[in-house]
Design a protein around this motif. Structure first.
Motif, PDB file in Angstrom:
ATOM      1  N   PHE A  80       0.821  -1.211   0.000  1.00  0.00           N
ATOM      2  CA  PHE A  80       0.000   0.000   0.000  1.00  0.00           C
ATOM      3  C   PHE A  80       0.858   1.265   0.000  1.00  0.00           C
ATOM      4  O   PHE A  80       0.672   2.163  -0.841  1.00  0.00           O
ATOM      5  CB  PHE A  80      -0.933  -0.026   1.214  1.00  0.00           C
ATOM      6  N   VAL A  81       1.801   1.370   0.941  1.00  0.00           N
ATOM      7  CA  VAL A  81       2.606   2.595   1.029  1.00  0.00           C
ATOM      8  C   VAL A  81       3.515   2.750  -0.183  1.00  0.00           C
ATOM      9  O   VAL A  81       3.778   3.875  -0.636  1.00  0.00           O
ATOM     10  CB  VAL A  81       3.442   2.640   2.329  1.00  0.00           C
ATOM     11  N   LEU A  82       3.972   1.638  -0.736  1.00  0.00           N
ATOM     12  CA  LEU A  82       4.840   1.711  -1.907  1.00  0.00           C
ATOM     13  C   LEU A  82       4.077   2.253  -3.111  1.00  0.00           C
ATOM     14  O   LEU A  82       4.547   3.154  -3.820  1.00  0.00           O
ATOM     15  CB  LEU A  82       5.416   0.332  -2.224  1.00  0.00           C
ATOM     16  N   LEU A  83       2.878   1.734  -3.331  1.00  0.00           N
ATOM     17  CA  LEU A  83       2.097   2.163  -4.498  1.00  0.00           C
ATOM     18  C   LEU A  83       1.535   3.569  -4.328  1.00  0.00           C
ATOM     19  O   LEU A  83       1.569   4.371  -5.261  1.00  0.00           O
ATOM     20  CB  LEU A  83       0.964   1.172  -4.757  1.00  0.00           C
ATOM     21  N   ILE A  84       1.010   3.892  -3.155  1.00  0.00           N
ATOM     22  CA  ILE A  84       0.447   5.232  -2.977  1.00  0.00           C
ATOM     23  C   ILE A  84       1.551   6.288  -3.020  1.00  0.00           C
ATOM     24  O   ILE A  84       1.340   7.414  -3.484  1.00  0.00           O
ATOM     25  CB  ILE A  84      -0.362   5.333  -1.665  1.00  0.00           C
ATOM     26  N   GLY A  85       2.751   5.909  -2.571  1.00  0.00           N
ATOM     27  CA  GLY A  85       3.884   6.822  -2.686  1.00  0.00           C
ATOM     28  C   GLY A  85       4.255   7.065  -4.137  1.00  0.00           C
ATOM     29  O   GLY A  85       4.543   8.202  -4.539  1.00  0.00           O
ATOM     30  N   ALA A  86       4.238   5.993  -4.953  1.00  0.00           N
ATOM     31  CA  ALA A  86       4.559   6.124  -6.373  1.00  0.00           C
ATOM     32  C   ALA A  86       3.510   6.955  -7.095  1.00  0.00           C
ATOM     33  O   ALA A  86       3.838   7.832  -7.911  1.00  0.00           O
ATOM     34  CB  ALA A  86       4.674   4.742  -7.006  1.00  0.00           C
ATOM     35  N   PHE A  87       2.224   6.681  -6.818  1.00  0.00           N
ATOM     36  CA  PHE A  87       1.155   7.484  -7.426  1.00  0.00           C
ATOM     37  C   PHE A  87       1.363   8.961  -7.130  1.00  0.00           C
ATOM     38  O   PHE A  87       1.265   9.824  -8.013  1.00  0.00           O
ATOM     39  CB  PHE A  87      -0.220   7.067  -6.868  1.00  0.00           C
ATOM     40  N   SER A  88       1.629   9.276  -5.874  1.00  0.00           N
ATOM     41  CA  SER A  88       1.762  10.668  -5.437  1.00  0.00           C
ATOM     42  C   SER A  88       2.925  11.369  -6.129  1.00  0.00           C
ATOM     43  O   SER A  88       2.780  12.493  -6.626  1.00  0.00           O
ATOM     44  CB  SER A  88       1.951  10.722  -3.924  1.00  0.00           C
ATOM     45  N   VAL A 196      10.901   6.985  -5.311  1.00  0.00           N
ATOM     46  CA  VAL A 196      10.163   6.099  -4.406  1.00  0.00           C
ATOM     47  C   VAL A 196      10.935   4.801  -4.169  1.00  0.00           C
ATOM     48  O   VAL A 196      11.068   4.335  -3.031  1.00  0.00           O
ATOM     49  CB  VAL A 196       8.759   5.797  -4.963  1.00  0.00           C
ATOM     50  N   LEU A 197      11.461   4.212  -5.235  1.00  0.00           N
ATOM     51  CA  LEU A 197      12.203   2.959  -5.092  1.00  0.00           C
ATOM     52  C   LEU A 197      13.489   3.146  -4.296  1.00  0.00           C
ATOM     53  O   LEU A 197      13.856   2.294  -3.477  1.00  0.00           O
ATOM     54  CB  LEU A 197      12.512   2.367  -6.476  1.00  0.00           C
ATOM     55  N   VAL A 198      14.185   4.246  -4.541  1.00  0.00           N
ATOM     56  CA  VAL A 198      15.418   4.521  -3.782  1.00  0.00           C
ATOM     57  C   VAL A 198      15.090   4.662  -2.297  1.00  0.00           C
ATOM     58  O   VAL A 198      15.783   4.100  -1.435  1.00  0.00           O
ATOM     59  CB  VAL A 198      16.105   5.793  -4.307  1.00  0.00           C
ATOM     60  N   MET A 199      14.029   5.409  -1.992  1.00  0.00           N
ATOM     61  CA  MET A 199      13.616   5.563  -0.602  1.00  0.00           C
ATOM     62  C   MET A 199      13.252   4.223   0.027  1.00  0.00           C
ATOM     63  O   MET A 199      13.587   3.934   1.181  1.00  0.00           O
ATOM     64  CB  MET A 199      12.403   6.507  -0.530  1.00  0.00           C
ATOM     65  N   LEU A 215      21.631   6.146   6.300  1.00  0.00           N
ATOM     66  CA  LEU A 215      20.856   6.301   5.066  1.00  0.00           C
ATOM     67  C   LEU A 215      19.427   5.827   5.266  1.00  0.00           C
ATOM     68  O   LEU A 215      18.475   6.442   4.777  1.00  0.00           O
ATOM     69  CB  LEU A 215      21.515   5.512   3.928  1.00  0.00           C
ATOM     70  N   ALA A 216      19.273   4.720   5.983  1.00  0.00           N
ATOM     71  CA  ALA A 216      17.941   4.172   6.231  1.00  0.00           C
ATOM     72  C   ALA A 216      17.071   5.167   6.991  1.00  0.00           C
ATOM     73  O   ALA A 216      15.862   5.263   6.753  1.00  0.00           O
ATOM     74  CB  ALA A 216      18.047   2.863   6.992  1.00  0.00           C
TER      75      ALA A 216
END
Length: 263
Positions: A80-88, A196-199, A215-216
């Motif tokens: 959920f957070v991965l996809l909504i972050g990418a959409f945003s 998003v992927l890097v984060m 970094l994390a």
């Protein structure tokens, strides 16, 4: 903000919103329906406990998976957070370049509205879409739990959805900040996905030592560890402040830059 401008932005994003949201909700429901098959499997729980170090990098504690809310935080929530972050990030980053690529920028900015009014109308549409996605995700997770398992803490599910919404706000802000550096919609989309992927992968370094751990800590995905959200049923004040702050900074910077950019 103008309703007709908000409507124009919603219409422009309707395909990506509908397709992306349907895929997301389908996965959320399917994973929620599978909860009891894992929670009641002693062998699976023992295996997960043996992989606790790996799970910890995702903010997951094997113990939390003994409840439905914990299962949602450990499995569906990550997607959920991965996809909504990418959409945003994509919606925010392409809000201007999309108009250029479609040849509608000249028409749009010739309308009798200030540039900032146009931009904030677009931003209002993005905020509405993100809120709807988070709300629907909460409802789907709740329904799946009621039908296939047992929900004992609805607040925890609501807070997980709110955490995703806050992360989405942060990525909206990041997208607005990079808006004026992008020359095409394709470039902006690629940059949004890349950030998003890097984060996300930075967040996986949380169990490492030294520089990797530092970094994390910079990853937006580490602001609301699912195990803490489920355990406490609330969001950290620092996480909310950072995500809302990034959103506000992005909005202000984009509105200021738009007023000075040669379109």
């Amino acid at each position: 903000m103008k309703r007709n401008l908000i409507g124009m932005e919603l219409k422009s994003l309707r395909v990506s919103f509908l397709v992306g949201t349907l895929v997301l909700l389908a996965y959320q429901f399917a994973l929620g329906a599978m909860a009891d098959s894992f929670m009641g499997n002693a062998g699976m729980m023992e295996l997960l406990e043996g992989k606790s170090a790996i799970l910890e990098s995702f903010g997951i504690d094997p113990v939390m998976m003994s409840s439905y809310e914990g299962w949602v935080g450990a499995q569906p929530h990550t997607l959920f957070v991965l996809l909504i972050g990418a959409f945003s990030a994509i919606w925010a980053g392409t809000c201007i370049t999309r108009e250029r690529d479609k040849g509608t920028a000249e028409y749009l900015f010739a309308l009798p509205y200030a540039r900032q009014e146009i931009f904030f109308s677009k931003a209002a549409a993005h905020l509405l879409l993100v809120t709807v996605i988070a709300g629907l995700t909460f409802l789907v997770n709740w329904l799946a739990g009621e039908w296939f398992s047992r929900v004992s803490d609805v607040r925890a599910l609501l807070m997980l959805a709110a955490a995703g919404c806050c992360v989405a706000l942060a990525f909206l802000g990041v997208g607005y900040l990079m808006t004026f550096w992008m020359t095409s919609e394709r470039t902006a989309t690629s940059a949004g996905i890349g950030i998003v992927l890097v984060m996300f992968f930075m967040g996986l370094l949380s169990t490492a030592q030294g520089t990797a751990a530092k970094l994390a800590s910079l990853s937006l995905f580490r602001l609301f560890p699912p195990n803490e959200v489920v355990a406490h049923g609330s969001l950290t004040a620092a996480g909310v402040l950072i995500t809302v702050g990034l959103y506000g900074i992005g909005l202000a910077a984009a509105a200021w830059g738009l007023g000075r950019q040669d379109l």
